[in-house]
Design a protein around this motif. Structure first.
Motif, PDB file in Angstrom:
ATOM      1  N   PRO A  35       0.826  -1.212   0.000  1.00 31.45           N
ATOM      2  CA  PRO A  35       0.000   0.000   0.000  1.00 31.45           C
ATOM      3  C   PRO A  35       0.859   1.261   0.000  1.00 31.45           C
ATOM      4  N   GLY A  36       0.498   2.207  -0.849  1.00 30.80           N
ATOM      5  CA  GLY A  36       1.232   3.469  -0.946  1.00 30.80           C
ATOM      6  C   GLY A  36       2.519   3.364  -1.732  1.00 30.80           C
ATOM      7  N   GLY A  37       2.797   2.194  -2.270  1.00 30.56           N
ATOM      8  CA  GLY A  37       4.035   1.984  -3.017  1.00 30.56           C
ATOM      9  C   GLY A  37       3.862   2.235  -4.493  1.00 30.56           C
ATOM     10  N   ALA A  49       2.174  12.381  -5.596  1.00 31.93           N
ATOM     11  CA  ALA A  49       1.695  12.483  -4.218  1.00 31.93           C
ATOM     12  C   ALA A  49       1.153  11.155  -3.690  1.00 31.93           C
ATOM     13  N   ALA A  50       0.748  10.252  -4.563  1.00 30.92           N
ATOM     14  CA  ALA A  50       0.220   8.966  -4.128  1.00 30.92           C
ATOM     15  C   ALA A  50       1.324   8.008  -3.686  1.00 30.92           C
ATOM     16  N   CYS A  51       2.564   8.293  -4.030  1.00 29.30           N
ATOM     17  CA  CYS A  51       3.680   7.403  -3.695  1.00 29.30           C
ATOM     18  C   CYS A  51       4.256   7.754  -2.328  1.00 29.30           C
ATOM     19  N   ARG A  52       4.138   6.825  -1.400  1.00 29.01           N
ATOM     20  CA  ARG A  52       4.753   7.006  -0.080  1.00 29.01           C
ATOM     21  C   ARG A  52       6.135   6.372  -0.059  1.00 29.01           C
ATOM     22  N   ARG A  70       7.673  14.065   2.352  1.00 30.19           N
ATOM     23  CA  ARG A  70       6.940  15.230   1.855  1.00 30.19           C
ATOM     24  C   ARG A  70       7.349  16.447   2.663  1.00 30.19           C
ATOM     25  N   PRO A  71       7.246  17.652   2.080  1.00 25.63           N
ATOM     26  CA  PRO A  71       7.524  18.865   2.852  1.00 25.63           C
ATOM     27  C   PRO A  71       6.643  18.894   4.105  1.00 25.63           C
TER      28      PRO A  71
END
Length: 162
Positions: A35-37, A49-52, A70-71
């Motif tokens: 998830p988030g990868g 922005a969807a990529c963690r 992220r900032p």
């Protein structure tokens, strides 16, 4: 009816030719990405922005190669997961990042890249891991079209084109 000798010879070759070929190895699929990868081999980038985190499919398993901070703090859920899951290769589990010059970058280059050609962002992960994605050459979209900016050298590391 007389059958031409060339037809018989061709038919014999068609039957015997596959017997001398080595079987093609089936690729090891990684399944669903965590998830988030985002997959680095398919142009995943921390600019999305969807990529963690960015992952690489290695030997049938997803390996994290970069966290997308992220900032104002780390990416959502960046604290979850298992420690040094895939800090890539290199000394002590660290990851030597690749930095490419994006000067003159544009959008919308055609035709789309296909493996083993990949977008520049796919090289900007771990120098040791980017070449294990199936990518060989890395390109940047410019107003003049695709421009080669890096490639995988004989040691399997990203080499930047000056």
């Amino acid at each position: 009816m007389k059958i031409p000798l060339s037809f018989i010879a061709g038919a014999a070759l068609a039957v015997l030719a596959p017997a001398g070929c080595d079987p093609i190895a089936e690729p090891e699929l990684c399944g669903e990405i965590p998830p988030g990868g985002c997959p680095v081999g398919r142009g995943g980038s921390c600019d999305d922005a969807a990529c963690r985190a960015l992952y690489d499919c290695l030997d049938g398993a997803w390996t994290e190669v970069a966290r997308c901070d992220r900032p104002g703090g780390p990416a959502p859920d960046a604290g979850a997961g298992g420690g040094d899951v895939g800090a890539g290769g290199g000394e002590g589990g660290g990851c030597e990042a690749v930095t490419l010059d994006h000067g003159g970058e544009a959008q919308g280059c055609t035709p789309a890249l296909q493996l083993p050609d990949c977008p520049a962002e796919a090289a900007e992960t771990c120098a040791d891991a980017a070449c294990r994605t199936g990518c060989i050459d890395f390109f940047l979209c410019t107003e003049e079209g695709w421009r080669g900016v890096a490639y995988c050298d004989d040691q399997g590391r990203v080499a930047v084109i000056p």
